[in-house]
Design an enzyme around this catalytic site. Structure first.
Site, mmCIF file in Angstrom:
data_model
loop_
_atom_site.group_PDB
_atom_site.id
_atom_site.type_symbol
_atom_site.label_atom_id
_atom_site.label_comp_id
_atom_site.label_asym_id
_atom_site.label_seq_id
_atom_site.Cartn_x
_atom_site.Cartn_y
_atom_site.Cartn_z
ATOM 1 N N SER A 29 17.800 -5.136 9.587
ATOM 2 C CA SER A 29 17.323 -3.830 10.056
ATOM 3 C C SER A 29 17.587 -3.582 11.533
ATOM 4 C CB SER A 29 15.830 -3.645 9.765
ATOM 5 O OG SER A 29 15.554 -3.739 8.397
ATOM 6 N N GLY A 30 18.456 -4.391 12.135
ATOM 7 C CA GLY A 30 18.877 -4.146 13.509
ATOM 8 C C GLY A 30 18.331 -5.105 14.541
ATOM 9 N N ASP A 83 28.908 2.245 0.134
ATOM 10 C CA ASP A 83 27.695 2.196 -0.673
ATOM 11 C C ASP A 83 26.698 3.227 -0.158
ATOM 12 O OD1 ASP A 83 25.760 0.746 -2.590
ATOM 13 O OD2 ASP A 83 24.671 0.763 -0.685
ATOM 14 N N TYR A 135 18.549 7.656 0.490
ATOM 15 C CA TYR A 135 18.881 7.687 1.908
ATOM 16 C C TYR A 135 18.873 9.124 2.429
ATOM 17 C CZ TYR A 135 20.619 2.988 0.781
ATOM 18 O OH TYR A 135 20.735 1.691 0.340
ATOM 19 N N GLY A 184 22.099 -5.273 4.654
ATOM 20 C CA GLY A 184 21.214 -5.549 5.776
ATOM 21 C C GLY A 184 21.479 -6.851 6.497
ATOM 22 N N LYS A 216 23.121 4.595 -6.348
ATOM 23 C CA LYS A 216 21.981 3.957 -6.993
ATOM 24 C C LYS A 216 21.201 4.950 -7.850
ATOM 25 C CE LYS A 216 21.837 0.848 -3.054
ATOM 26 N NZ LYS A 216 22.664 1.619 -2.115
#
Length: 337
Positions: A239-240, A46, A51, A235, A77
């Site tokens: 976000s980590g 994706d 990005y 996600g 997208k």
């Protein structure tokens, strides 16, 4: 088309980090990560023009052109046009996500969900990806986090523009499926309430994770199940912050989230569970979840994700998360928990 039937596996690869999210990633590192995903069997990728202002699409296309087109599934997208002229990435208006891709390409980006812009966006993505077709197209970020009070107006433009174009392309067989790719539940709820056009599924990022899932469970996921509309979970690591990072919702994690992560991590360590396993298996446990697409910028992360799906998690771990109020009682748990 049902996303569950369309997707080649339950683990895909999200390329947002490869758009130089948070840091400038060397080209060789980006390609090594993509090839690690391919070599270990991942076949759903994706991406999005957003990005890195096209950088992630270009990087992904470089790897995918080495393989037969029928051997993988590809989604991108629409909703943003990438222009040839430059602008300072730090000056972009990204709503709550300011500075997200400041290390990406400096190309100017404009939001546009109209029919003409949707067609142009698809053509531009095909060129950047160096491919002849797309499988899934998501309408990107028509939500409050990027558009504030203007989001309903943007949604209406998409409803009469992007939605209808994608519906037609799907019905003509040009694409296999379409839906929304957002970080908020409200746009999907609005879309599911429409008589037409009809999406095939949705990509929900950050809203069905260990840290944030209650709102999605209330109305969105029951409505999606009732209509037979599947979800791709984006996600899954919030976000980590769930896996050692410092970001939540693409910004510095607030103290309350850091404390919540500390509690979850402590329980995981006590039960010998990796956070990745807990995060991925939780996101996939809901019946509406067709796949999960964590991102990565290092090759070693791919094998970690794959191992996380196979890891056995004791039922006691989930019981304690619920007892501590960290899991909604209505959230489905992985099989055997």
């Amino acid at each position: 088309m049902s996303l569950t039937k369309l997707l080649p596996g339950r683990l895909g690869f999200g390329t947002a980090p490869l758009g130089n999210m948070f840091r400038a990633i060397p080209e060789e590192e980006a390609q090594a990560t993509l090839w690690a995903a391919w070599d270990q069997g991942i076949r759903y990728f994706d991406t999005a023009p957003f990005y890195g202002a096209g950088l992630a699409e270009i990087r992904l296309g470089e790897m995918l052109t080495q393989h037969p087109r029928d051997s993988f599934l590809l989604s991108t997208k629409v909703g943003r046009i990438i222009h040839d002229e430059s602008e300072a990435p730090s000056g972009r208006d990204l709503g709550e996500k300011g500075g997200l891709f400041e290390h990406g390409r400096p190309n100017k980006m404009t939001d546009d969900y109209s029919a003409d812009a949707t067609k142009r966006s698809i053509e531009d993505s095909l060129q950047r990806l160096n491919t002849d077709r797309l499988d899934i197209v998501w309408v990107h970020d028509i939500a409050q986090d990027f558009h504030g009070d203007r989001w309903l107006a943007q949604f209406e433009t998409a409803r009469t523009g992007a939605f209808r174009v994608l519906d037609d392309l799907r019905d003509q067989g040009v694409i296999k499926a379409w839906g929304l790719g957002v970080n908020r539940v409200e746009p999907i709820e609005l879309t599911l309430a429409l008589d037409e056009p009809r999406p095939d599924g949705f990509l929900l990022a950050g809203r069905y994770t260990l840290l944030d899932h209650r709102q999605a469970l209330q109305r969105l996921l029951p409505a999606a199940q009732e209509q037979g509309v599947d979800m791709v979970v984006g996600g899954p690591y919030s976000s980590g912050v769930l896996v050692g990072g410092t970001h939540f919702e693409y910004q510095q994690a607030p103290a309350g989230i850091v404390e919540k992560v500390r509690h979850i991590t402590g329980l995981a360590e006590r039960y010998g569970v990796t956070i990745k396993a807990a995060a991925l298996q939780f996101s996939l446990a809901h019946p509406a979840a067709a796949a999960v697409i964590p991102g990565a910028t290092r090759p070693s992360r791919i094998s970690e994700d794959l191992a996380a799906l196979r890891e056995e998690i004791p039922a006691g771990f989930w019981d304690e998360l619920r007892a501590a109020g960290l899991l909604d009682p209505a959230a489905p748990l992985p099989t055997g928990a």
